[in-house]
Design a protein around this motif. Structure first.
Motif: not given
Ligand code: SF4
Ligand code: SF4
Length: 205
Positions: A16-17, A20, A84, A174, A177-178, A180, A182, A184
């Motif tokens: 995922m990272v 992205y 990340v 975090e 991504f959150w 966006a 996404l 985890s």
């Protein structure tokens, strides 16, 4: 045999990272690397301390006997921000090695990321960096008040990046991504009840 839950969570976060970050413009990548800069300075400081004061005991106690209590299997909690930060300073090849390692894990007692030359991460997780076994503490820190205070100082500095009683880098990464969409399980600043409580309490004052 399928992946363990631990390896699956790690692999999904890594993919995922990487995906992205690959989609970001160079300017945004630069902004992220700059935001991580003070944390890397802190990591260098810890690394210098460990080299200067701990490498002797670690070499004697573990590296020659291969009995290390560090790097045990599934023993570490990696934060999403660790993934990340590591990806920001890894080559495509570095990340490929991590992925194939997770996919082809033969099992055993040691951490999946422990390669023949040591840890496979470019910037290893913060929990690993700050771990000292009781033997190392007793041999080095307990006998020298000054060193013990310096180590305590480093533990306090670590909190400036990882403990969410104020805005911190680990939560910010975090959040990126959150926001966006996404998610985890490694997003402890967003998902751990304890850390969420710390954040909520700090926002009341
Ligand atoms: S911290 Fe402890 S377990 Fe880890 S390498 Fe050093 S002596 Fe060994
Ligand atoms: S991630 Fe690296 S430093 Fe941490 S336990 Fe695994 S091999 Fe050791």
């Amino acid at each position: 045999m399928g992946l363990s839950e631990y390896n699956r969570d790690q692999l999904e976060a890594l993919l995922m990272v990487q995906h992205y970050l690959e989609g970001l413009p160079a300017s945004e990548l630069e902004r992220l690397r700059a935001a991580v800069g003070p944390y890397l300075e802190f990591r260098s400081e810890v690394s210098r301390f460990q080299k200067e004061f701990l490498s002797e005991v670690c070499t004697q106690a573990c590296f020659t006997t291969r009995q290390s209590a560090c790097c045990n299997r599934d023993g570490i909690a990696t934060f999403f921000a660790d993934v990340v930060i590591n990806a920001l300073w890894s080559s495509v090849e570095d990340l490929r090695v991590l992925k194939t390692t997770l996919e082809n894990d033969p099992g055993g007692f040691k951490c999946v990321y422990l390669g023949v030359k040591g840890c496979l991460w470019s910037i290893k997780p913060i929990v690993c960096e700050m771990f000292l076994c009781d033997r190392a503490k007793a041999t080095v820190l307990a006998k020298d008040k000054n060193l013990s205070e310096r180590w305590e100082g480093l533990l306090l500095k670590e909190k400036r990046f990882t403990w969410p009683d104020k805005p911190i880098l680990f939560d910010d990464l975090e959040e990126l991504f959150w926001e966006a969409g996404l998610k985890s399980p490694l997003m402890y600043c967003h998902l751990s009840p304890g850390l969420r409580r710390v954040k909520a309490e700090s926002r009341k004052v």
